[in-house]
Design a protein around this motif. Structure first.
Motif, PDB file in Angstrom:
ATOM      1  N   GLY A 254      44.784 -63.483  -7.584  1.00 63.43           N
ATOM      2  CA  GLY A 254      46.715 -64.101  -7.438  1.00 63.43           C
ATOM      3  C   GLY A 254      47.857 -63.545  -7.071  1.00 63.43           C
ATOM      4  N   VAL A 255      48.386 -63.842  -6.806  1.00 62.14           N
ATOM      5  CA  VAL A 255      50.116 -63.071  -6.064  1.00 62.14           C
ATOM      6  C   VAL A 255      50.805 -63.574  -6.329  1.00 62.14           C
ATOM      7  CG1 VAL A 255      51.943 -61.340  -4.552  1.00 62.14           C
ATOM      8  CG2 VAL A 255      49.230 -61.743  -4.526  1.00 62.14           C
ATOM      9  N   ASN A 256      51.781 -63.533  -7.707  1.00 60.88           N
ATOM     10  CA  ASN A 256      53.176 -63.886  -8.451  1.00 60.88           C
ATOM     11  C   ASN A 256      54.078 -63.750  -7.172  1.00 60.88           C
ATOM     12  OD1 ASN A 256      51.490 -63.838 -10.464  1.00 60.88           O
ATOM     13  ND2 ASN A 256      52.606 -62.895 -11.830  1.00 60.88           N
ATOM     14  N   TYR A 257      54.394 -63.136  -6.871  1.00 60.66           N
ATOM     15  CA  TYR A 257      55.769 -62.894  -5.369  1.00 60.66           C
ATOM     16  C   TYR A 257      55.063 -62.102  -4.197  1.00 60.66           C
ATOM     17  CZ  TYR A 257      57.736 -63.388 -10.178  1.00 60.66           C
ATOM     18  OH  TYR A 257      58.338 -63.679 -11.454  1.00 60.66           O
ATOM     19  N   TRP A 258      55.054 -63.502  -2.936  1.00 55.21           N
ATOM     20  CA  TRP A 258      55.332 -63.148  -1.730  1.00 55.21           C
ATOM     21  C   TRP A 258      56.029 -62.816  -0.876  1.00 55.21           C
ATOM     22  CZ3 TRP A 258      50.399 -62.380   0.450  1.00 55.21           C
ATOM     23  CH2 TRP A 258      49.504 -63.196   0.086  1.00 55.21           C
ATOM     24  N   LEU A 259      56.480 -61.791  -0.301  1.00 55.88           N
ATOM     25  CA  LEU A 259      58.024 -60.690   0.058  1.00 55.88           C
ATOM     26  C   LEU A 259      57.216 -60.343   1.242  1.00 55.88           C
ATOM     27  CD1 LEU A 259      58.660 -61.088  -3.075  1.00 55.88           C
ATOM     28  CD2 LEU A 259      59.983 -58.820  -2.130  1.00 55.88           C
ATOM     29  N   HIS A 260      58.120 -61.188   2.660  1.00 55.73           N
ATOM     30  CA  HIS A 260      58.193 -60.854   3.524  1.00 55.73           C
ATOM     31  C   HIS A 260      59.894 -60.971   4.356  1.00 55.73           C
ATOM     32  CE1 HIS A 260      54.605 -63.359   2.737  1.00 55.73           C
ATOM     33  NE2 HIS A 260      53.776 -62.976   3.813  1.00 55.73           N
ATOM     34  N   ASN A 261      59.620 -59.978   5.495  1.00 56.41           N
ATOM     35  CA  ASN A 261      60.627 -58.948   5.769  1.00 56.41           C
ATOM     36  C   ASN A 261      60.697 -59.606   7.435  1.00 56.41           C
ATOM     37  OD1 ASN A 261      58.418 -56.717   6.103  1.00 56.41           O
ATOM     38  ND2 ASN A 261      59.955 -56.992   7.854  1.00 56.41           N
ATOM     39  N   GLY A 262      61.989 -59.578   7.589  1.00 54.26           N
ATOM     40  CA  GLY A 262      62.281 -60.554   9.005  1.00 54.26           C
ATOM     41  C   GLY A 262      61.667 -59.604  10.100  1.00 54.26           C
ATOM     42  N   HIS A 263      61.856 -59.767  11.190  1.00 55.73           N
ATOM     43  CA  HIS A 263      60.987 -59.359  12.429  1.00 55.73           C
ATOM     44  C   HIS A 263      62.275 -58.409  13.093  1.00 55.73           C
ATOM     45  CE1 HIS A 263      57.990 -62.768  13.099  1.00 55.73           C
ATOM     46  NE2 HIS A 263      57.653 -61.622  12.898  1.00 55.73           N
ATOM     47  N   VAL A 264      62.607 -57.587  13.648  1.00 58.16           N
ATOM     48  CA  VAL A 264      63.177 -57.040  14.423  1.00 58.16           C
ATOM     49  C   VAL A 264      63.456 -57.346  15.746  1.00 58.16           C
ATOM     50  CG1 VAL A 264      64.087 -54.314  14.923  1.00 58.16           C
ATOM     51  CG2 VAL A 264      63.392 -54.510  13.247  1.00 58.16           C
ATOM     52  N   THR A 265      64.572 -57.485  16.443  1.00 58.18           N
ATOM     53  CA  THR A 265      64.371 -58.695  17.577  1.00 58.18           C
ATOM     54  C   THR A 265      64.939 -57.525  18.825  1.00 58.18           C
ATOM     55  OG1 THR A 265      65.786 -59.854  17.261  1.00 58.18           O
ATOM     56  CG2 THR A 265      63.857 -60.468  16.900  1.00 58.18           C
ATOM     57  N   ASN A 266      64.826 -57.397  19.761  1.00 58.43           N
ATOM     58  CA  ASN A 266      65.149 -56.724  21.692  1.00 58.43           C
ATOM     59  C   ASN A 266      65.854 -57.975  22.299  1.00 58.43           C
ATOM     60  OD1 ASN A 266      66.338 -54.772  23.559  1.00 58.43           O
ATOM     61  ND2 ASN A 266      64.061 -54.509  23.280  1.00 58.43           N
ATOM     62  N   ASN A 267      67.009 -58.457  22.278  1.00 54.62           N
ATOM     63  CA  ASN A 267      67.200 -58.877  22.939  1.00 54.62           C
ATOM     64  C   ASN A 267      67.502 -60.487  22.394  1.00 54.62           C
ATOM     65  OD1 ASN A 267      69.053 -57.399  24.723  1.00 54.62           O
ATOM     66  ND2 ASN A 267      67.139 -57.680  25.693  1.00 54.62           N
ATOM     67  N   ASN A 268      67.212 -60.415  21.146  1.00 53.32           N
ATOM     68  CA  ASN A 268      66.978 -61.719  20.114  1.00 53.32           C
ATOM     69  C   ASN A 268      65.572 -62.309  21.028  1.00 53.32           C
ATOM     70  OD1 ASN A 268      69.343 -62.397  18.648  1.00 53.32           O
ATOM     71  ND2 ASN A 268      69.970 -62.862  20.766  1.00 53.32           N
ATOM     72  N   VAL A 269      64.192 -61.388  20.791  1.00 52.52           N
ATOM     73  CA  VAL A 269      62.919 -61.441  21.261  1.00 52.52           C
ATOM     74  C   VAL A 269      62.294 -60.668  19.900  1.00 52.52           C
ATOM     75  CG1 VAL A 269      60.823 -61.706  22.674  1.00 52.52           C
ATOM     76  CG2 VAL A 269      63.094 -62.120  23.367  1.00 52.52           C
ATOM     77  N   LYS A 270      61.190 -60.797  19.479  1.00 53.81           N
ATOM     78  CA  LYS A 270      60.135 -60.492  18.501  1.00 53.81           C
ATOM     79  C   LYS A 270      59.928 -59.118  19.230  1.00 53.81           C
ATOM     80  CE  LYS A 270      56.821 -59.676  15.287  1.00 53.81           C
ATOM     81  NZ  LYS A 270      55.617 -58.228  15.895  1.00 53.81           N
TER      82      LYS A 270
END
Length: 511
Positions: A254-270
């Motif tokens: 098991g993993v105690n803490y799952w962390l995820h970074n947000g996307h970089v978007t171009n004109n609000n598209v991933k």
């Protein structure tokens, strides 16, 4: 963790809540971050993930933790093989080349090297052994040399992402195979002829995408560890499948803490290679200093989307130039008093104002960073007040000899600089270069953006000097505005001397 440091709270994707970090082993952290699939130059999405988790790594060490940071390279994958076949190149050789290119980019972005950087091709024995355990637990099955994971044997499947079994997304990287017991089952081992292959109990083949991280994280950190990170797009299916695999193969996992970074978007598209709307790190750093790019990537909270913007990169460049120029001015102002500081040998103390500035810089920074790595807005508040303190104190230093007001002003400036450097270091915004060398590099990038050489700037400065001498202020203003539009600001100093520095490009249109 060092005494007196604040508790670190991190947003756990699994619980969708901020939780206080409580390591499995006191004082030690095991962290695994999914790295790149190495088949091309890395883009801004890769840069954001790398910088986000580099800041976490740096901050954990700042808090006094001993961190084992593992970040993998995927060098065995459909995309690697497809690119290698297209170029008529050996797949592992191609992937090795792009792993090395990625590390060049990471060095430029001041990302510290992880403790361990495993590659899939070096861990086939670990992967095969884990698949064998999964089959032994009746959670995997063999079909014609392929091995699939049975999601029906994973009762908590979907707990991380909240996704219900979606036949199309669960088999995201391959078409749905009619041989599967459940269309959502995913490949652990692939018996694909004409591709790189390794011996296995089920015949020659190669691993599926998901099993690699389960095997390598278990090998280097144990099946149970503290932090697992990656981009938000990896929550499903990759991380969901990792959980299912590791739980099936290892009883205490098991993993105690799952962390995820947000996307970089171009004109609000991933932004991504599949959409052909991405910029490589190299494309950006050809015209912007890598530290300006790093500042830009930290300008939004790591979990939030970050929209690519040239104007934001310009602002990041401008902010950092101001910071480094202020610190360079400080170096020059203190230069005549180095002997005096050495002779003082720590006898003098900072002023009450300086102590207050230092305390606020440290407390504000650690308070924000301990609240789920909140870097946004970056280098503002107390940090900006420290910059103002330095500039005002330099003026005082020039007006009045420090011997007449004691050593406290000099000591105050030295200590405030230390506090400022500590913040910059944790954020990864310092290099081995001097402030003067960083400023010189940033000026070269500004000239690259302007599309002119420094000789052109110097010619305009000389032409403007002559125009001013002749009281032709219309021409003088036109020359200044011409350079301002290109992001070059002129500053008149003593006498007829003029210097230039990068600035935010003026929006005016030259006549």
């Amino acid at each position: 963790m060092e005494a007196g440091k604040p508790e670190l709270k991190l947003h756990n994707t699994m619980t969708q809540a901020k939780e206080v970090l409580k390591p499995i082993n006191p004082g030690k952290i095991g962290m695994y971050v999914c790295g790149i699939t190495a088949y091309d130059l890395s883009h801004l999405g890769h840069a954001r993930a790398s910088v986000s988790f580099d800041v976490l790594y740096r901050y954990l060490r700042h808090l006094g933790y001993e961190v084992t940071y593992v970040r993998n390279f995927t060098d065995v994958d459909d995309k690697v093989i497809e690119k290698a076949n297209k170029l008529g190149e050996n797949a592992l050789a191609l992937s090795k080349r792009y792993c090395e290119e990625y590390l060049v980019d990471m060095k430029a972005l001041q990302c510290l090297l992880p403790t361990i950087q495993p590659r899939v091709s070096d861990h086939m024995d670990h992967i095969i052994k884990m698949i064998e355990k999964i089959i032994e637990k009746d959670c995997g099955y063999v079909v014609d040399g392929d091995v699939f994971f049975s999601v029906d044997k994973s009762p908590n499947y979907g707990q991380l992402s909240g996704q219900l079994l979606d036949h199309n997304r669960a088999g995201k990287r391959v078409a749905v195979d009619p041989r599967k017991r459940n269309p959502a089952d995913f490949a652990l081992w692939k018996a694909k002829p004409g591709e790189p292959r390794w011996k296995s109990p089920w015949g020659p083949g190669r691993p599926g995408w998901h099993i690699e991280c389960s095997a390598m994280s278990s090998h280097y950190l144990s099946p149970r560890f503290d932090i697992h990170g990656g981009g938000a797009d990896l929550k499903f299916p990759h991380h969901e499948n990792e959980i299912a695999q590791t739980c099936a193969a290892c009883e205490d996992s098991g993993v105690n803490y799952w962390l995820h970074n947000g996307h970089v978007t171009n004109n609000n598209v991933k932004m991504g290679k599949s959409l052909h709307n991405f910029f490589t790190i190299r494309e950006i750093t050809a015209k912007y200093h890598p530290l300006a790019l790093r500042h830009f990537l930290l300008s939004a909270h790591y979990r939030s989307p970050l929209n690519y913007s040239r104007s934001q990169l310009e602002r990041s460049s401008d902010v950092l130039y101001y910071v480094y120029q202020t610190l360079q001015d400080l170096v020059e102002a203190l230069s005549p008093y180095q002997e005096a500081l050495k002779d003082d040998n720590g006898k003098a103390e900072e002023t009450a104002e300086a102590k207050d500035v230092i305390m606020k810089v440290k407390s504000e920074f650690e308070s924000k960073m301990s609240d789920d790595l909140n870097t946004s807005p970056i280098l503002t508040g107390a940090f900006q007040d420290a910059m103002k303190f330095i500039n005002v104190s330099i003026i005082k230093l020039k007006k009045k000899h420090p011997r007449k007001q004691g050593m406290s002003l000099l000591v105050s400036l030295v200590e405030v600089e230390k506090a400022v450097r500590e913040v910059l270091d944790v954020l990864g915004l310092l290099t081995a270069l001097s402030y003067a060398e960083l400023l010189k590099e940033m000026k070269q990038k500004a000239l690259a953006r302007a599309g002119i050489g420094e000789e052109v700037v110097l010619e305009k400065i000389e032409a403007r000097r002559i125009a001013r001498k002749n009281k032709d202020f219309e021409t003088s203003d036109r020359l200044r505005e011409y350079l301002a539009i290109k992001g070059v600001s002129l500053m008149d100093i003593s006498g007829e001397d003029t210097v230039w520095r990068p600035c935010l490009p003026s929006s005016s249109t030259p006549s």
